[in-house]
Motif scaffolding. Structure first.
Motif, PDB file in Angstrom:
ATOM      1  N   ALA A  88      -9.285   9.894  -3.128  1.00 38.96           N
ATOM      2  CA  ALA A  88      -7.989  10.437  -2.714  1.00 38.96           C
ATOM      3  C   ALA A  88      -7.524   9.767  -1.425  1.00 38.96           C
ATOM      4  O   ALA A  88      -8.308   9.567  -0.496  1.00 38.96           O
ATOM      5  CB  ALA A  88      -8.078  11.944  -2.516  1.00 38.96           C
ATOM      6  N   GLY A  89      -6.262   9.432  -1.388  1.00 43.31           N
ATOM      7  CA  GLY A  89      -5.715   8.809  -0.190  1.00 43.31           C
ATOM      8  C   GLY A  89      -4.205   8.762  -0.247  1.00 43.31           C
ATOM      9  O   GLY A  89      -3.606   8.823  -1.315  1.00 43.31           O
ATOM     10  N   VAL A  90      -3.606   8.663   0.909  1.00 44.10           N
ATOM     11  CA  VAL A  90      -2.159   8.485   1.007  1.00 44.10           C
ATOM     12  C   VAL A  90      -1.899   7.224   1.825  1.00 44.10           C
ATOM     13  O   VAL A  90      -2.703   6.845   2.678  1.00 44.10           O
ATOM     14  CB  VAL A  90      -1.449   9.697   1.659  1.00 44.10           C
ATOM     15  CG1 VAL A  90      -1.585  10.930   0.806  1.00 44.10           C
ATOM     16  CG2 VAL A  90      -1.972   9.960   3.064  1.00 44.10           C
ATOM     17  N   ASN A  91      -0.792   6.604   1.553  1.00 47.15           N
ATOM     18  CA  ASN A  91      -0.411   5.414   2.307  1.00 47.15           C
ATOM     19  C   ASN A  91       0.441   5.798   3.503  1.00 47.15           C
ATOM     20  O   ASN A  91       1.178   6.784   3.457  1.00 47.15           O
ATOM     21  CB  ASN A  91       0.393   4.454   1.420  1.00 47.15           C
ATOM     22  CG  ASN A  91      -0.445   3.885   0.306  1.00 47.15           C
ATOM     23  OD1 ASN A  91      -1.615   3.586   0.500  1.00 47.15           O
ATOM     24  ND2 ASN A  91       0.144   3.744  -0.863  1.00 47.15           N
ATOM     25  N   GLN A  92       0.329   4.990   4.517  1.00 46.35           N
ATOM     26  CA  GLN A  92       1.218   5.159   5.661  1.00 46.35           C
ATOM     27  C   GLN A  92       2.628   4.848   5.184  1.00 46.35           C
ATOM     28  O   GLN A  92       2.820   3.906   4.410  1.00 46.35           O
ATOM     29  CB  GLN A  92       0.814   4.183   6.762  1.00 46.35           C
ATOM     30  CG  GLN A  92       1.807   4.115   7.900  1.00 46.35           C
ATOM     31  CD  GLN A  92       1.492   2.996   8.868  1.00 46.35           C
ATOM     32  OE1 GLN A  92       0.346   2.743   9.154  1.00 46.35           O
ATOM     33  NE2 GLN A  92       2.522   2.341   9.361  1.00 46.35           N
ATOM     34  N   PRO A  93       3.607   5.625   5.607  1.00 47.01           N
ATOM     35  CA  PRO A  93       4.992   5.289   5.244  1.00 47.01           C
ATOM     36  C   PRO A  93       5.305   3.845   5.641  1.00 47.01           C
ATOM     37  O   PRO A  93       4.751   3.328   6.607  1.00 47.01           O
ATOM     38  CB  PRO A  93       5.824   6.280   6.064  1.00 47.01           C
ATOM     39  CG  PRO A  93       4.891   7.424   6.316  1.00 47.01           C
ATOM     40  CD  PRO A  93       3.520   6.809   6.448  1.00 47.01           C
ATOM     41  N   GLU A  94       6.183   3.206   4.910  1.00 47.16           N
ATOM     42  CA  GLU A  94       6.489   1.795   5.152  1.00 47.16           C
ATOM     43  C   GLU A  94       7.410   1.616   6.355  1.00 47.16           C
ATOM     44  O   GLU A  94       8.556   1.177   6.236  1.00 47.16           O
ATOM     45  CB  GLU A  94       7.078   1.173   3.887  1.00 47.16           C
ATOM     46  CG  GLU A  94       6.057   1.109   2.769  1.00 47.16           C
ATOM     47  CD  GLU A  94       6.569   0.396   1.545  1.00 47.16           C
ATOM     48  OE1 GLU A  94       7.564  -0.360   1.630  1.00 47.16           O
ATOM     49  OE2 GLU A  94       5.966   0.603   0.489  1.00 47.16           O
TER      50      GLU A  94
END
Length: 136
Positions: A88-94
């Motif tokens: 599970a992971g989320v990306n940093q907003p661009e």
């Protein structure tokens, strides 16, 4: 039959790993935040011919109760967990890091770091009881 539990696996890399494990005849438990996405992914995985089963469970990896529920669910279905994958992971907003709000930074840290640490801690307690297992 061996069992693998993969967090963040309704899509992306986690889902692709689930396909590989399914093809190699492991029981697979996928988990994610969206039950709707999990249902769709579970249906797709069941189309892959295998002698093993596929299950899904909603889990927020930033919540220790959710992780414990995922572990208990997998153990009830398959008796033991042989492989645990903290995917599970989320990306940093661009955007540039200096443009991020504190809430955005906290979300990345909570899911990507805290989630992996909590998941590892809680599954390790079970794997010590089982005297076997691997965490990734």
């Amino acid at each position: 039959m061996k069992t693998v539990v993969i967090t963040g696996s309704a899509r992306g890399l986690g889902f692709e790993m689930a396909k590989v494990f399914r093809k190699n005849n492991l029981n697979v438990v996928i988990s994610d935040l969206s039950e709707e996405n999990l249902k769709k992914s579970c249906c797709e995985l069941k189309k892959i011919q295998s002698s093993c089963e596929v299950e899904y469970k909603v889990c927020n990896v930033t919540n220790s109760c959710d992780i414990k529920n995922l572990i208990n669910f997998a153990k009830e279905k398959f008796e033991s967990i042989d492989i645990w994958i903290n995917n599970a992971g989320v990306n940093q907003p661009e955007r540039a890091i200096w443009e991020l709000s504190e809430d955005e930074i906290n979300l990345v840290l909570d899911v990507d770091l805290k989630g992996a640490i909590l998941g590892s801690k809680l599954i390790m307690e079970e794997m010590i009881k089982q005297k076997s297992g691997a965490i990734y």
